[in-house]
Design an enzyme around this catalytic site. Structure first.
Site, PDB file in Angstrom:
ATOM      1  N   HIS A  37       0.734  -1.341   0.092  1.00  0.00           N
ATOM      2  CA  HIS A  37      -0.023   0.007   0.142  1.00  0.00           C
ATOM      3  C   HIS A  37       0.907   1.281   0.189  1.00  0.00           C
ATOM      4  O   HIS A  37       0.555   2.248  -0.676  1.00  0.00           O
ATOM      5  CB  HIS A  37      -0.951   0.136   1.356  1.00  0.00           C
ATOM      6  CG  HIS A  37      -1.756  -1.006   1.493  1.00  0.00           C
ATOM      7  ND1 HIS A  37      -1.717  -2.237   2.420  1.00  0.00           N
ATOM      8  CD2 HIS A  37      -3.107  -1.340   0.817  1.00  0.00           C
ATOM      9  CE1 HIS A  37      -2.754  -3.037   2.259  1.00  0.00           C
ATOM     10  NE2 HIS A  37      -3.628  -2.585   0.979  1.00  0.00           N
ATOM     11  N   GLN A  61     -17.773  -7.020  -0.822  1.00  0.00           N
ATOM     12  CA  GLN A  61     -17.105  -7.861  -1.521  1.00  0.00           C
ATOM     13  C   GLN A  61     -16.776  -9.077  -0.823  1.00  0.00           C
ATOM     14  O   GLN A  61     -15.715  -9.726  -1.417  1.00  0.00           O
ATOM     15  CB  GLN A  61     -15.965  -6.850  -2.253  1.00  0.00           C
ATOM     16  CG  GLN A  61     -14.857  -6.615  -0.949  1.00  0.00           C
ATOM     17  CD  GLN A  61     -13.791  -5.598  -1.628  1.00  0.00           C
ATOM     18  OE1 GLN A  61     -14.060  -4.572  -1.642  1.00  0.00           O
ATOM     19  NE2 GLN A  61     -12.570  -6.142  -1.584  1.00  0.00           N
ATOM     20  N   GLY A 147      -2.687  -1.884  -6.930  1.00  0.00           N
ATOM     21  CA  GLY A 147      -1.631  -2.970  -6.900  1.00  0.00           C
ATOM     22  C   GLY A 147      -1.828  -3.890  -8.174  1.00  0.00           C
ATOM     23  O   GLY A 147      -3.019  -4.307  -8.102  1.00  0.00           O
ATOM     24  N   ASP A 150      -3.481  -7.852  -7.190  1.00  0.00           N
ATOM     25  CA  ASP A 150      -4.844  -8.233  -7.439  1.00  0.00           C
ATOM     26  C   ASP A 150      -5.181  -7.667  -9.166  1.00  0.00           C
ATOM     27  O   ASP A 150      -5.783  -6.820  -9.466  1.00  0.00           O
ATOM     28  CB  ASP A 150      -5.872  -7.278  -6.791  1.00  0.00           C
ATOM     29  CG  ASP A 150      -5.610  -7.476  -5.184  1.00  0.00           C
ATOM     30  OD1 ASP A 150      -6.095  -8.746  -4.778  1.00  0.00           O
ATOM     31  OD2 ASP A 150      -5.105  -6.722  -4.485  1.00  0.00           O
ATOM     32  N   GLN A 153      -8.546  -7.630 -10.554  1.00  0.00           N
ATOM     33  CA  GLN A 153      -9.275  -6.582  -9.954  1.00  0.00           C
ATOM     34  C   GLN A 153      -8.802  -5.284 -10.777  1.00  0.00           C
ATOM     35  O   GLN A 153      -9.476  -4.424 -11.065  1.00  0.00           O
ATOM     36  CB  GLN A 153      -8.875  -6.217  -8.542  1.00  0.00           C
ATOM     37  CG  GLN A 153      -9.443  -4.939  -8.073  1.00  0.00           C
ATOM     38  CD  GLN A 153      -9.166  -4.731  -6.317  1.00  0.00           C
ATOM     39  OE1 GLN A 153      -9.944  -5.314  -5.577  1.00  0.00           O
ATOM     40  NE2 GLN A 153      -8.003  -4.066  -6.130  1.00  0.00           N
ATOM     41  N   VAL A 176       4.755  -5.912  -4.522  1.00  0.00           N
ATOM     42  CA  VAL A 176       5.839  -5.647  -3.555  1.00  0.00           C
ATOM     43  C   VAL A 176       5.988  -6.855  -2.668  1.00  0.00           C
ATOM     44  O   VAL A 176       5.000  -7.413  -2.510  1.00  0.00           O
ATOM     45  CB  VAL A 176       5.356  -4.228  -2.561  1.00  0.00           C
ATOM     46  CG1 VAL A 176       6.707  -4.346  -1.499  1.00  0.00           C
ATOM     47  CG2 VAL A 176       5.585  -3.132  -3.308  1.00  0.00           C
TER      48      VAL A 176
HETATM   49  O1  PAF Z   1      -7.847  -4.035  -3.057  1.00  0.00           O
HETATM   50  C1  PAF Z   1      -8.482  -3.787  -2.147  1.00  0.00           C
HETATM   51  O2  PAF Z   1      -8.006  -3.508  -1.066  1.00  0.00           O
HETATM   52  C2  PAF Z   1     -10.018  -3.678  -2.289  1.00  0.00           C
HETATM   53  O3  PAF Z   1     -10.631  -4.574  -3.276  1.00  0.00           O
HETATM   54  C3  PAF Z   1     -10.500  -2.119  -2.880  1.00  0.00           C
HETATM   55  C4  PAF Z   1     -10.066  -1.641  -4.237  1.00  0.00           C
HETATM   56  C5  PAF Z   1      -9.876  -1.139  -1.655  1.00  0.00           C
HETATM   57  C6  PAF Z   1     -11.927  -2.200  -2.696  1.00  0.00           C
HETATM   58  O4  PAF Z   1     -12.739  -2.320  -1.598  1.00  0.00           O
END
Ligand code: PAF
Length: 280
Positions: A37, A61, A147, A150, A153, A176
């Site tokens: 992060h 989610q 990142g 994922d 995503q 990372v």
């Molecule tokens: O990658 C994450 O931490 C989550 O899926 C996100 C993008 C913050 C959405 O809740």
């Protein structure tokens, strides 16, 4: 740096910054921040006048049998990291701030979300797209940072931004890793000492495929077999999936003959970990 909990407070800050002609970067997170992060926040700080970090464990989610309740949280440590990295604002809403009792407008994508993690987590990407779409509307950032760990995503969000004309740039940032190769993840905190060791099979199996590809192998069946063998040697590991997919369509490929995402999900004990390598 300010920590705010309401949409109105974010909007107020954003209005002021926009009136001053400042640019805004958004780093959406679920908190329990780590070096991965931090790399997103660092990049956002370098590329924007102000950076908003959202910290929200998004209930929609998570599947019914997943780890919503136990997902690790540490706002104090997270705020220190954000402050040190130079963020301007943390948006830390309550679920009720994001989802009213009558909430019913979900973002549902008909491609990209059925395979890979979408197979075992059928409503996951609907939850991700919905919350990310809301965050884009609340913060109105110039750029948003995600990142590459994922990877699905990232592909899904890029597609959503194009489909729905969100007016921002999506920036994908490299994975990372710990010194021994394990990809950084908030869920690594669930691992016991033995599981932490066992979790190395993820990055190791990706490295095995990489070596074979470097040596000329192109057949994804053979690559998958070699990765499977390596992971199955570890008694604490259970494969969810090992896939080679087209990096644009996320459809499975038989040969490495275009940009390909090699993505894996493996249970280490009860903890489901993901990792990947992209062949551009
Ligand atoms: O990658 C994450 O931490 C989550 O899926 C996100 C993008 C913050 C959405 O809740």
């Amino acid at each position: 740096m300010k920590i705010v909990r309401t949409v109105e407070e974010v909007r107020q800050a954003v209005r002021t910054w926009k009136a001053e002609g400042k640019t805004i970067g958004l780093v959406p997170t679920m908190g329990y921040l780590h070096e991965g992060h931090k790399s997103l926040i660092d990049r956002a700080v370098a590329e924007n006048d102000h950076v908003v970090v959202s910290i929200f464990v998004n209930p929609i989610q998570f599947g019914p049998a997943e780890d919503l309740e136990t997902y690790p949280r540490d706002l104090e440590k997270d705020s220190e990291l954000c402050q040190t990295a130079g963020a301007s604002l943390i948006f830390h809403p309550d679920p009720s701030q994001m989802y009213s009792p009558t909430f019913s407008s979900f973002i549902n994508m008909s491609t990209l979300t059925g395979g890979l993690c979408g197979k075992t987590r059928p409503s996951h990407f609907q939850g991700v797209c919905t919350v990310v779409g809301k965050l884009f509307n609340i913060v109105e950032p110039n750029k948003a940072y995600f990142g590459q760990k994922d990877a699905q995503q990232l592909a899904v969000i890029r597609h959503m931004v194009e489909d729905l004309n969100f007016n921002l740039e999506i920036v994908g940032c490299p994975i990372v890793r710990e010194a021994d190769g394990l990809a950084k993840s908030s869920r690594n905190s669930y691992l016991s000492k033995d599981e932490r060791k066992a979790a190395l099979v993820l990055s190791q199996s990706l490295a095995i495929a990489q070596k074979m590809i470097n040596e000329g192998e192109r057949d994804t069946g053979k690559l998958t077999l070699a990765m499977t063998k390596h992971i199955e040697n570890e008694p604490l590991a259970k494969i969810d999936y090992i896939e080679f997919v087209d990096w644009k369509t996320l459809e499975p490929v038989g040969l490495i003959d275009r940009p390909v995402l090699n993505a894996i999900a493996v249970y280490i004990g009860k903890t489901r970990l993901i990792d990947n390598h992209i062949y551009e």
